[in-house]
Write a protein that holds these residues in place. Sequence first.
Motif, PDB file in Angstrom:
ATOM      1  N   PRO A   1      22.912   5.140  67.276  1.00  0.00           N
ATOM      2  CA  PRO A   1      22.673   4.074  67.997  1.00  0.00           C
ATOM      3  C   PRO A   1      22.369   2.776  67.269  1.00  0.00           C
ATOM      4  O   PRO A   1      22.228   1.538  67.600  1.00  0.00           O
ATOM      5  CB  PRO A   1      21.611   4.245  69.044  1.00  0.00           C
ATOM      6  CG  PRO A   1      20.936   5.356  68.469  1.00  0.00           C
ATOM      7  CD  PRO A   1      21.915   6.153  67.576  1.00  0.00           C
ATOM      8  N   ALA A   2      21.750   3.071  65.841  1.00  0.00           N
ATOM      9  CA  ALA A   2      21.163   1.722  65.025  1.00  0.00           C
ATOM     10  C   ALA A   2      22.475   0.940  64.850  1.00  0.00           C
ATOM     11  O   ALA A   2      23.505   1.422  64.540  1.00  0.00           O
ATOM     12  CB  ALA A   2      20.826   2.382  63.749  1.00  0.00           C
ATOM     13  N   ARG A   3      22.036  -0.580  64.674  1.00  0.00           N
ATOM     14  CA  ARG A   3      22.786  -1.120  64.230  1.00  0.00           C
ATOM     15  C   ARG A   3      23.582  -1.104  62.851  1.00  0.00           C
ATOM     16  O   ARG A   3      22.783  -0.462  62.111  1.00  0.00           O
ATOM     17  CB  ARG A   3      22.456  -2.799  64.139  1.00  0.00           C
ATOM     18  CG  ARG A   3      22.217  -3.423  65.583  1.00  0.00           C
ATOM     19  CD  ARG A   3      21.449  -4.689  65.640  1.00  0.00           C
ATOM     20  NE  ARG A   3      21.518  -5.358  64.311  1.00  0.00           N
ATOM     21  CZ  ARG A   3      20.639  -6.154  63.841  1.00  0.00           C
ATOM     22  NH1 ARG A   3      19.478  -6.028  64.571  1.00  0.00           N
ATOM     23  NH2 ARG A   3      20.533  -6.684  62.707  1.00  0.00           N
ATOM     24  N   ALA A   4      24.836  -1.229  62.489  1.00  0.00           N
ATOM     25  CA  ALA A   4      25.445  -0.926  61.243  1.00  0.00           C
ATOM     26  C   ALA A   4      24.677  -1.471  60.083  1.00  0.00           C
ATOM     27  O   ALA A   4      24.574  -1.039  59.079  1.00  0.00           O
ATOM     28  CB  ALA A   4      26.913  -1.246  61.368  1.00  0.00           C
ATOM     29  N   GLU A   5      24.086  -2.770  60.386  1.00  0.00           N
ATOM     30  CA  GLU A   5      23.418  -3.562  59.358  1.00  0.00           C
ATOM     31  C   GLU A   5      22.160  -2.817  58.830  1.00  0.00           C
ATOM     32  O   GLU A   5      21.671  -2.669  57.601  1.00  0.00           O
ATOM     33  CB  GLU A   5      23.267  -4.829  59.533  1.00  0.00           C
ATOM     34  CG  GLU A   5      22.529  -5.711  58.748  1.00  0.00           C
ATOM     35  CD  GLU A   5      22.083  -6.973  59.448  1.00  0.00           C
ATOM     36  OE1 GLU A   5      21.153  -7.650  58.500  1.00  0.00           O
ATOM     37  OE2 GLU A   5      22.375  -7.334  60.553  1.00  0.00           O
ATOM     38  N   GLU A   6      21.609  -2.267  59.837  1.00  0.00           N
ATOM     39  CA  GLU A   6      20.197  -1.294  59.505  1.00  0.00           C
ATOM     40  C   GLU A   6      20.597  -0.319  58.928  1.00  0.00           C
ATOM     41  O   GLU A   6      19.634   0.093  57.870  1.00  0.00           O
ATOM     42  CB  GLU A   6      19.536  -1.086  60.982  1.00  0.00           C
ATOM     43  CG  GLU A   6      19.031  -2.245  61.670  1.00  0.00           C
ATOM     44  CD  GLU A   6      18.120  -3.204  61.120  1.00  0.00           C
ATOM     45  OE1 GLU A   6      17.292  -2.693  60.207  1.00  0.00           O
ATOM     46  OE2 GLU A   6      18.223  -4.441  61.110  1.00  0.00           O
ATOM     47  N   VAL A   7      21.828   0.455  59.311  1.00  0.00           N
ATOM     48  CA  VAL A   7      21.958   1.894  58.462  1.00  0.00           C
ATOM     49  C   VAL A   7      22.259   1.591  57.137  1.00  0.00           C
ATOM     50  O   VAL A   7      22.031   2.313  56.256  1.00  0.00           O
ATOM     51  CB  VAL A   7      23.278   2.560  59.347  1.00  0.00           C
ATOM     52  CG1 VAL A   7      23.558   3.666  58.469  1.00  0.00           C
ATOM     53  CG2 VAL A   7      22.659   3.156  60.508  1.00  0.00           C
ATOM     54  N   GLU A   8      23.245   0.543  56.780  1.00  0.00           N
ATOM     55  CA  GLU A   8      23.633   0.089  55.652  1.00  0.00           C
ATOM     56  C   GLU A   8      22.542  -0.296  54.715  1.00  0.00           C
ATOM     57  O   GLU A   8      22.332   0.120  53.475  1.00  0.00           O
ATOM     58  CB  GLU A   8      24.652  -1.131  55.587  1.00  0.00           C
ATOM     59  CG  GLU A   8      25.835  -0.766  56.187  1.00  0.00           C
ATOM     60  CD  GLU A   8      26.876  -1.888  56.409  1.00  0.00           C
ATOM     61  OE1 GLU A   8      26.592  -2.942  56.104  1.00  0.00           O
ATOM     62  OE2 GLU A   8      27.877  -1.715  57.240  1.00  0.00           O
ATOM     63  N   ASN A   9      21.402  -0.968  55.141  1.00  0.00           N
ATOM     64  CA  ASN A   9      20.401  -1.366  54.427  1.00  0.00           C
ATOM     65  C   ASN A   9      19.551  -0.181  54.032  1.00  0.00           C
ATOM     66  O   ASN A   9      19.117  -0.093  52.919  1.00  0.00           O
ATOM     67  CB  ASN A   9      19.288  -2.414  55.210  1.00  0.00           C
ATOM     68  CG  ASN A   9      19.885  -3.772  55.611  1.00  0.00           C
ATOM     69  OD1 ASN A   9      20.935  -4.349  54.859  1.00  0.00           O
ATOM     70  ND2 ASN A   9      19.544  -4.488  56.251  1.00  0.00           N
ATOM     71  N   ALA A  10      19.252   0.560  54.967  1.00  0.00           N
ATOM     72  CA  ALA A  10      18.749   1.980  54.592  1.00  0.00           C
ATOM     73  C   ALA A  10      19.386   2.678  53.611  1.00  0.00           C
ATOM     74  O   ALA A  10      18.788   3.305  52.813  1.00  0.00           O
ATOM     75  CB  ALA A  10      18.416   2.789  55.940  1.00  0.00           C
ATOM     76  N   GLN A  11      20.606   2.814  53.676  1.00  0.00           N
ATOM     77  CA  GLN A  11      21.416   3.549  52.550  1.00  0.00           C
ATOM     78  C   GLN A  11      21.117   2.889  51.184  1.00  0.00           C
ATOM     79  O   GLN A  11      21.025   3.463  50.325  1.00  0.00           O
ATOM     80  CB  GLN A  11      22.845   3.739  53.069  1.00  0.00           C
ATOM     81  CG  GLN A  11      23.088   4.650  54.201  1.00  0.00           C
ATOM     82  CD  GLN A  11      24.535   4.591  54.889  1.00  0.00           C
ATOM     83  OE1 GLN A  11      25.247   3.510  54.773  1.00  0.00           O
ATOM     84  NE2 GLN A  11      25.163   5.896  55.030  1.00  0.00           N
ATOM     85  N   GLU A  12      21.340   1.737  51.324  1.00  0.00           N
ATOM     86  CA  GLU A  12      21.162   0.858  49.975  1.00  0.00           C
ATOM     87  C   GLU A  12      19.896   0.953  49.272  1.00  0.00           C
ATOM     88  O   GLU A  12      19.596   0.896  48.116  1.00  0.00           O
ATOM     89  CB  GLU A  12      21.619  -0.763  50.373  1.00  0.00           C
ATOM     90  CG  GLU A  12      22.911  -1.199  50.412  1.00  0.00           C
ATOM     91  CD  GLU A  12      23.115  -2.511  50.752  1.00  0.00           C
ATOM     92  OE1 GLU A  12      21.923  -3.317  51.164  1.00  0.00           O
ATOM     93  OE2 GLU A  12      24.348  -2.727  51.430  1.00  0.00           O
ATOM     94  N   GLU A  13      18.598   1.231  50.298  1.00  0.00           N
ATOM     95  CA  GLU A  13      17.552   1.515  49.622  1.00  0.00           C
ATOM     96  C   GLU A  13      17.255   2.903  49.250  1.00  0.00           C
ATOM     97  O   GLU A  13      16.189   3.317  48.740  1.00  0.00           O
ATOM     98  CB  GLU A  13      16.483   1.016  50.646  1.00  0.00           C
ATOM     99  CG  GLU A  13      16.329  -0.562  50.795  1.00  0.00           C
ATOM    100  CD  GLU A  13      15.310  -1.045  52.167  1.00  0.00           C
ATOM    101  OE1 GLU A  13      14.352  -0.389  51.921  1.00  0.00           O
ATOM    102  OE2 GLU A  13      15.462  -2.236  52.335  1.00  0.00           O
ATOM    103  N   GLY A  14      18.102   3.604  49.647  1.00  0.00           N
ATOM    104  CA  GLY A  14      17.804   5.039  49.098  1.00  0.00           C
ATOM    105  C   GLY A  14      17.547   6.218  50.196  1.00  0.00           C
ATOM    106  O   GLY A  14      17.310   7.248  49.729  1.00  0.00           O
TER     107      GLY A  14
END
Length: 199
Positions: A140-153
């Motif tokens: 359910p998280a916004r795609a942008e939030e998931v992408e930011n989390a992935q980018e941060e490791g």
Amino acid sequence: MYGIPEFRLPKVIVQSEVNYVKSLGVEITLDSVIGKMMSVDELLSNGYDAVFLGTGAGLPMFLHIPGENFTGVYSANEFLTRVNLMKAYLPEEYDTPLPMGRLVAVIGGGNVAMDAARCALRLGAARVYIVYRRSRVEMPARAEEVENAQEEGIIFKMLTNPLRFLGDGRGWVSAMECIEMELGAPDASGRRRPIPKPG
């Protein structure tokens, strides 16, 4: 003030918005339980034309699995409150009690889970995992939030569900036992229901 981390929405901006709303003539009343202190009807009969009830964050959702009471297992509400309201993000200025291990698991796939995971990383965790019982498609998280989390490791463990927390013998969480999941038919939310994978 306490739900959204400083890195996503700085407190100075929040306070600026609060001050602006007050300057428009809005009266803000905090720490008030509607229904106990006063009803909405009573507020409206006191000369107000409108009432906005800002109920804040919902109650925490617990898994009801063994080991949930070990020290080091936090609800997202408690964790983010300690980080934001008690200013754990400023360790050189505030001595906020927030003991954290090197490895952190955040259970869930919503925006709050992404916030908690990214906060844990900023507070010194060596590795942070998002543990989610469905796949990325159902998250359910916004795609942008998931992408930011992935980018941060942040490491994503999808189709994984906790069964129990294990302790170190002194009351602290030391591990989490999980089960692999697979997706079945859609549930009432329209997302495919996770079911334990055989074997």
